[in-house]
Design a protein around this motif. Structure first.
Motif, short mmCIF file in Angstrom:
data_model
loop_
_atom_site.label_atom_id
_atom_site.label_comp_id
_atom_site.label_asym_id
_atom_site.label_seq_id
_atom_site.Cartn_x
_atom_site.Cartn_y
_atom_site.Cartn_z
N ARG A 211 0.81 -1.13 -0.07
CA ARG A 211 0.12 -0.05 0.03
C ARG A 211 0.72 1.19 0.03
NH1 ARG A 211 -3.52 -2.33 4.67
NH2 ARG A 211 -5.11 -3.63 3.39
N ARG A 212 2.17 1.03 -0.14
CA ARG A 212 2.99 2.21 0.03
C ARG A 212 2.62 3.30 -1.29
NH1 ARG A 212 8.76 0.17 2.25
NH2 ARG A 212 8.20 -0.54 4.20
N PRO A 213 2.76 4.29 -1.17
CA PRO A 213 2.68 5.34 -2.40
C PRO A 213 3.72 5.09 -3.46
CG PRO A 213 3.67 6.70 -0.73
CD PRO A 213 3.13 5.32 0.01
N GLY A 214 2.96 5.41 -4.70
CA GLY A 214 4.05 5.30 -5.76
C GLY A 214 3.66 3.86 -6.79
N PRO A 215 4.06 3.82 -7.78
CA PRO A 215 4.26 2.54 -8.59
C PRO A 215 5.10 1.38 -7.95
CG PRO A 215 5.49 4.24 -9.76
CD PRO A 215 4.83 4.78 -8.36
N ALA A 216 4.47 0.22 -8.22
CA ALA A 216 5.23 -0.93 -7.67
C ALA A 216 5.03 -2.15 -8.61
CB ALA A 216 4.64 -1.37 -6.37
N LEU A 217 5.91 -2.89 -8.83
CA LEU A 217 6.11 -4.22 -9.50
C LEU A 217 5.97 -5.32 -8.55
CD1 LEU A 217 6.07 -5.80 -12.31
CD2 LEU A 217 8.50 -5.67 -11.99
N VAL A 218 5.15 -6.31 -8.58
CA VAL A 218 5.06 -7.60 -7.73
C VAL A 218 5.48 -8.60 -8.80
CG1 VAL A 218 3.76 -9.03 -6.36
CG2 VAL A 218 3.20 -6.51 -6.44
N LEU A 219 6.65 -9.42 -7.99
CA LEU A 219 7.08 -10.56 -8.55
C LEU A 219 6.42 -11.84 -7.56
CD1 LEU A 219 10.83 -9.72 -9.34
CD2 LEU A 219 8.89 -9.67 -10.76
N TYR A 220 5.65 -12.44 -8.07
CA TYR A 220 4.96 -13.30 -7.17
C TYR A 220 5.63 -14.68 -7.60
CZ TYR A 220 1.74 -16.22 -4.70
OH TYR A 220 1.15 -17.03 -4.15
#
Length: 685
Positions: A211-220
């Motif tokens: 939930r942190r601000p800014g864009p994020a990519l998740v590697l699942y």
């Protein structure tokens, strides 16, 4: 025919003297060969018919033993004979007493060993806690938990004596690079400490990070060996509207059942993403089912890759794919369930081009262990910006290394590849293009960032194992940096690993390439996978092949349906079934097996019908050349899940078997050859 009738007293007086004693202390009567004799067994009372026995005269000697005969002292018996009988009886009583004492000592020793085994499951604490000392505010460099000395059962605990000693050494680093007692025991003593971190705490920590601000990519990252359980059912709600890249880890463990099995595994992961309700990119969403009823922004799957965090297979290709698609837009989060291999991938990326040059020397490696839930907080390292210069140099290094054969590698690299080939089927090489200088006091300072766009001044590449002095990251180097985060593993529900000790987990979880074990079974046969799973072949017209894909250390036992219950009751917790281990007391606390009926329909081909997955312990692929129905019954511990996986993950696994063992239902096992992955260029479109 000579007939003899005698009493015990007559027998003792006439034949007892000078004859060797028979078993059980009974006298022995020897009759010369050729003399037919008829004997009456037991004393004959007046008017009693008696029981008569015929003796075969063709035998050289017959020894007749009267097990019911017990000599009693008599006034008419000679004193020497009576004393001898009493002495013999006293000797027998003494021997029996010694046997009873030995048996009692053996039982006490077994109980003591069982008690010690149970106590060893929880490693004894070293030192003493001190609740008055406040928490440090410094995280453990191994698992990410905040260091303290207040409560041994809370993550991040250090004994108060060690805690104060490290606080006093603040000038030399102190608590900054310390590891908690739990990480120390995991790494150096292979011991695990139970900590009070439940499933909801894990999930809340992951949610807060994403939930942190800014864009994020998740590697699942998901374990292909545990598919589909490693793909959490509530993953879309957990991740939210994030861009996602799916990593299928541990492909090095699975044997190749056909030439195109990697492409088939990758397509299977795409299907599982659609089944889980994840939104696919438009080119991959055609013809794939999507979960109905979902509205609003969703987590979109950008790509699916197959890797091995341990052997390095596919890791360089993954780095290139992330740098091409995501570049440097924001932070990257590594998310997955427990034991999916997150910490291993974190350590591999820490030593690669994805981390800045000084990061590998300034940041400690994460603690890795087969014990579920090793990482308890966020671990991170700064991401290297994929500038054109870095991409150019990285691409050139990959091309040079791809052109090398195994014979061109250094002796150390060849030794490493040889070890990796023994552990996995798929092996890759992960390297670093840029490295910090090895000299502690260089004549000039090298900054890869400042020279990123200078094509004339090429930075020198130095390869080394560890710095001579500790490297520190200064604030200027971390200004506006983006980070790669390793999040705690999300605990899986209904998983058999939740009921096992650390020793049992090491046996159940495969750490080396799996060698499939194939058996041909007929109806009425039972297959035991340790004491963690059982598969009964109840009805079917023909025999079928059962291929076990599980850890090589987990025993497989074949028996009949009539003996199965007895074998489980007698050998569960013992050496034969091995897991769980600890005898009767261990099985008393282990959940009982519960059954589930299974009906499969044969396909008439040398292709598996389905995989019967026994929780996270492994699976059994069933292959039948008949097109009739097969009635099976599977057993797993109560609280775990038995999954019918159709289509099977490795449909041609029955072809990976050796010759049939004579007079056995098993086939010889054989290990397919390993494959070394060629490093690919980052310019691939």
């Amino acid at each position: 025919m000579l007939s003899l009738r005698f009493s015990h007293r007559l027998l003792l007086l006439r034949f007892g003297a000078g004859l060797p004693a028979a078993r059980h202390g009974s006298p022995r009567l020897c009759i010369p060969p050729g003399l037919p004799v008829r004997l009456q067994q037991g004393p004959a009372a007046k008017g009693a018919p008696g029981v008569w026995t015929m003796v075969d005269p063709s035998k050289l000697e017959e020894n007749f033993v009267f097990p019911e005969y017990v000599p009693e002292p008599d006034r008419d018996v000679e004193p020497s004979v009576s004393a001898e009988l009493q002495q013999r009886q006293a000797e027998e009583e003494r021997q029996q007493q010694l046997r009873d004492e030995r048996r009692q000592r053996r039982l006490e020793r077994e109980q003591r060993n069982t008690r010690n085994t149970r106590e060893k499951r929880q490693h004894p604490m070293v030192g003493s806690p001190d609740p008055t000392v406040p928490v440090s505010g410094v995280n453990c460099s191994g698992c990410g938990a905040e260091l303290h000395c207040q409560d041994p059962l809370v993550p991040g605990y250090l004994p108060s004596e060690k805690y104060r000693s490290l606080e006093a050494q603040a000038d030399e680093g102190g608590l900054a690079r310390a590891v908690c007692q739990r990480c120390w025991l995991l790494v150096h003593h292979q011991r695990a400490l139970r900590v009070r971190v439940d499933r909801e705490q894990y999930r809340e920590l992951v949610r807060a990070a994403l939930r942190r601000p800014g864009p994020a990519l998740v590697l699942y990252i998901m374990d292909v060996f545990d598919l589909p359980d490693s793909l959490l059912p509530d993953l879309p709600d957990l991740l939210g509207p994030k861009q996602l890249m799916l990593l299928g880890n541990k492909v090095d463990l699975l044997p190749g059942d056909s030439p195109g099995y990697l492409r088939r595994l990758r397509e299977r992961l795409w299907d599982e993403c659609a089944r889980a309700g994840l939104q696919l990119v438009p080119t991959k969403a055609k013809g794939r089912p999507a979960e109905a009823g979902r509205t609003g922004p969703q987590c979109q799957v950008q790509d699916v890759l197959l890797i091995s965090a341990k052997t390095g297979f596919g890791v360089e290709e993954m780095i290139s794919a992330v740098q091409r698609s995501w570049r440097y837009r924001g932070d990257v989060y590594l998310v997955g369930s427990t034991n999916a291999g997150k910490s291993t991938l974190f350590n591999t990326l820490l030593q690669s081009d994805y981390c800045i040059a000084k990061g590998a020397d300034a940041i400690d490696r994460a603690t890795i262990s087969p014990w579920p839930g090793t990482t308890l907080n966020l671990l991170k390292f700064p991401i290297s910006s994929p500038t054109p210069y870095r991409l150019f140099e990285r691409n050139r290094r990959l091309q040079q290394e791809a052109a090398k054969s195994e014979d061109d590698l250094s002796e150390q690299e060849q030794k490493h590849l040889k070890q990796m080939k023994k552990r996995g089927y798929l092996v890759g090489r992960v390297g670093r293009t840029f490295s910090t200088p090895q000299n502690a006091e260089p004549t000039y300072e090298f900054d890869a960032d400042s020279l990123a766009f200078d094509m004339e001044n090429e930075p020198q590449r130095i390869t080394r194992d560890a710095p001579t002095k500790r490297v520190e990251l200064i604030p200027e180097e971390l200004k506006d940096a983006h980070w790669f985060y390793d999040t705690p593993g999300i605990v899986k529900e209904n998983c058999v690993l939740n009921y096992l000790t650390e020793k049992e987990v090491k046996i159940v979880l495969p750490t080396r390439s799996i060698i499939p074990r194939t058996f041909i079974l007929k109806p009425g046969t039972v297959l035991f996978l340790g004491a963690l799973g059982r598969l009964d072949y109840l009805q079917g017209n023909t025999s079928a092949w059962f291929s076990v894909v599980a850890s090589n250390l987990l025993p497989v036992h074949i028996t009949t349906l009539e003996k199965a219950d007895t074998i489980y009751q007698k050998h569960a917790g013992q050496t034969l079934l091995q897991v769980p281990m600890g005898g009767v007391e261990r099985m008393a606390e282990f959940p009982p097996l519960v059954s589930q009926d299974i009906t499969l329909e044969g396909n008439g081909k040398l292709e598996a019908v389905a995989d019967i997955k026994l929780s996270s312990a492994g699976w059994v692929a069933v292959t039948s050349l008949s097109e009739d129905k097969l009635h099976l019954r599977g057993y797993t511990p109560q609280g775990t899940t038995l999954t019918i996986r159709q289509p099977p993950l490795l449909p041609y696994i029955v072809s990976v078997k050796g010759e049939r063992i004579k007079k056995s239902v098993a086939y010889k096992t054989k290990r397919p050859p390993s494959l070394v992955d060629k490093l690919k260029s980052s310019n691939k479109k």
